[in-house]
Write an enzyme that holds these catalytic residues in place. Structure first.
Site, PDB file in Angstrom:
ATOM      1  N   VAL A  72       0.810  -1.219   0.000  1.00  0.00           N
ATOM      2  CA  VAL A  72       0.000   0.000   0.000  1.00  0.00           C
ATOM      3  C   VAL A  72       0.841   1.267   0.000  1.00  0.00           C
ATOM      4  O   VAL A  72       0.317   2.357  -0.281  1.00  0.00           O
ATOM      5  CB  VAL A  72      -0.975   0.032   1.198  1.00  0.00           C
ATOM      6  CG1 VAL A  72      -1.953  -1.129   1.113  1.00  0.00           C
ATOM      7  CG2 VAL A  72      -0.224   0.029   2.529  1.00  0.00           C
ATOM      8  N   ASN A 132      -7.524  -1.150   4.838  1.00  0.00           N
ATOM      9  CA  ASN A 132      -7.405  -1.994   6.027  1.00  0.00           C
ATOM     10  C   ASN A 132      -5.967  -2.205   6.485  1.00  0.00           C
ATOM     11  O   ASN A 132      -5.749  -2.693   7.601  1.00  0.00           O
ATOM     12  CB  ASN A 132      -8.060  -3.362   5.752  1.00  0.00           C
ATOM     13  CG  ASN A 132      -8.100  -4.240   6.975  1.00  0.00           C
ATOM     14  OD1 ASN A 132      -8.400  -3.789   8.071  1.00  0.00           O
ATOM     15  ND2 ASN A 132      -7.777  -5.510   6.802  1.00  0.00           N
ATOM     16  N   TYR A 138       1.673   4.988  16.166  1.00  0.00           N
ATOM     17  CA  TYR A 138       0.453   4.329  15.711  1.00  0.00           C
ATOM     18  C   TYR A 138      -0.750   5.224  16.002  1.00  0.00           C
ATOM     19  O   TYR A 138      -1.600   5.462  15.135  1.00  0.00           O
ATOM     20  CB  TYR A 138       0.291   2.984  16.409  1.00  0.00           C
ATOM     21  CG  TYR A 138      -0.994   2.274  16.077  1.00  0.00           C
ATOM     22  CD1 TYR A 138      -1.094   1.497  14.920  1.00  0.00           C
ATOM     23  CD2 TYR A 138      -2.107   2.364  16.903  1.00  0.00           C
ATOM     24  CE1 TYR A 138      -2.278   0.835  14.597  1.00  0.00           C
ATOM     25  CE2 TYR A 138      -3.290   1.718  16.594  1.00  0.00           C
ATOM     26  CZ  TYR A 138      -3.373   0.958  15.441  1.00  0.00           C
ATOM     27  OH  TYR A 138      -4.545   0.324  15.120  1.00  0.00           O
ATOM     28  N   LYS A 140      -3.527   7.212  13.449  1.00  0.00           N
ATOM     29  CA  LYS A 140      -4.971   7.023  13.515  1.00  0.00           C
ATOM     30  C   LYS A 140      -5.702   8.354  13.722  1.00  0.00           C
ATOM     31  O   LYS A 140      -6.823   8.534  13.235  1.00  0.00           O
ATOM     32  CB  LYS A 140      -5.332   6.025  14.611  1.00  0.00           C
ATOM     33  CG  LYS A 140      -4.838   4.611  14.317  1.00  0.00           C
ATOM     34  CD  LYS A 140      -5.308   4.114  12.947  1.00  0.00           C
ATOM     35  CE  LYS A 140      -4.822   2.713  12.639  1.00  0.00           C
ATOM     36  NZ  LYS A 140      -5.297   2.219  11.328  1.00  0.00           N
ATOM     37  N   VAL A 174      -8.017  -5.855  19.196  1.00  0.00           N
ATOM     38  CA  VAL A 174      -8.721  -6.947  18.522  1.00  0.00           C
ATOM     39  C   VAL A 174      -7.831  -8.193  18.526  1.00  0.00           C
ATOM     40  O   VAL A 174      -6.611  -8.101  18.398  1.00  0.00           O
ATOM     41  CB  VAL A 174      -9.064  -6.564  17.062  1.00  0.00           C
ATOM     42  CG1 VAL A 174      -9.891  -7.667  16.402  1.00  0.00           C
ATOM     43  CG2 VAL A 174      -9.796  -5.235  17.010  1.00  0.00           C
ATOM     44  N   THR A 214      -6.097 -10.352  16.922  1.00  0.00           N
ATOM     45  CA  THR A 214      -5.415 -10.629  15.660  1.00  0.00           C
ATOM     46  C   THR A 214      -3.921 -10.733  15.933  1.00  0.00           C
ATOM     47  O   THR A 214      -3.453 -10.494  17.049  1.00  0.00           O
ATOM     48  CB  THR A 214      -5.662  -9.507  14.631  1.00  0.00           C
ATOM     49  OG1 THR A 214      -5.074  -8.296  15.130  1.00  0.00           O
ATOM     50  CG2 THR A 214      -7.149  -9.297  14.392  1.00  0.00           C
TER      51      THR A 214
END
Length: 237
Positions: A39, A66, A131, A135, A164, A166
């Site tokens: 990306v 995403n 991070y 956001k 989450v 993941t």
């Protein structure tokens, strides 16, 4: 998977392509395309979307940004190159997707752009500084593009989960993670994405999970000093 079941043509893209072909076979090769995509490469974004446009029969109903990476720890202990990498993927990668996707979204009636945000865009997250900063930037980008593109028939929104279950959180260690735990699953996020994609809603920020809602409401209605004190307490857990 739900998009494919409901008859949508799906594009699957990831920087590592090991699982893409397997997922493509699972969904049905006639209902999706699967390609590797970095990306951070704007030209690659443009090429991928052009191929998707032709494969889908000339539609881009939903563009989902995403991709995201994170590194936890004291800001000064993380190499500056790592901070730059987080910005490259989490912010520049989203900008690349928005910019490359506009022409196709504009030509699809009822199109939607969905960015993956985070509850860390509510108040700066200690030990996740870069991070969190990306956001906040995605939040601002989403709000601005929703205002700009709404008159063109494109709805823009973002999804705000907290931690989450993941692979991303497996490598993280922060006070807030220890204090609040991990209660959301990938399915929770997918369900919210489905709602944001299909409901006739003017909502810009889709909050996921009780904890995210509580943090957001507190930030809206409590004094800033109190919000800062609570965040600091959680961060030092």
């Amino acid at each position: 998977e739900r998009f494919a079941r409901e008859g949508w043509f799906v594009g699957l893209y990831d920087v590592a392509g090991e699982t893409l072909n397997e997922l493509r076979e699972q969904l049905g090769p006639d209902r999706c395309v699967a390609e590797t995509l970095n990306v951070t490469d704007a030209a690659a974004w443009s090429s991928a979307l052009e191929r998707f446009w032709h494969a889908s029969g000339g539609r881009l109903d939903v563009l989902l940004n995403n991709a995201g990476i994170a590194k936890s720890g004291p800001f000064q202990d993380i190499p500056v190159a790592t901070h730059h990498g987080i910005v490259d993927v989490n912010l520049k990668g989203v900008i690349n997707g928005c910019h490359a996707g506009f022409a196709y979204l504009r030509r699809t009636e009822g199109a939607r752009l969905i960015n993956l945000g985070s509850a860390s865009a509510i108040y700066g997250a200690a030990d996740l500084a870069s991070y969190s900063a990306t956001k906040f930037a995605v939040r601002g980008l989403t709000e601005a593009l929703d205002l700009e593109w709404r008159k063109l028939g494109i709805r823009v929104c973002d999804i705000w989960p907290i931690f989450v279950q993941t692979k991303m959180v497996e490598g993280l260690s922060t006070g807030s993670l220890k204090a609040m735990g991990v209660h959301l699953t990938a399915e929770d996020i997918a369900n919210t994405i489905w709602k944001a994609s299909t409901r006739r809603s003017q909502r810009v920020h889709w909050l996921v999970g009780t904890q995210t809602h509580l943090i957001y409401r507190a930030a809206c209605f409590l004094p800033d000093a109190l919000n800062r004190a609570v965040t600091a307490k959680l961060s030092c857990h």
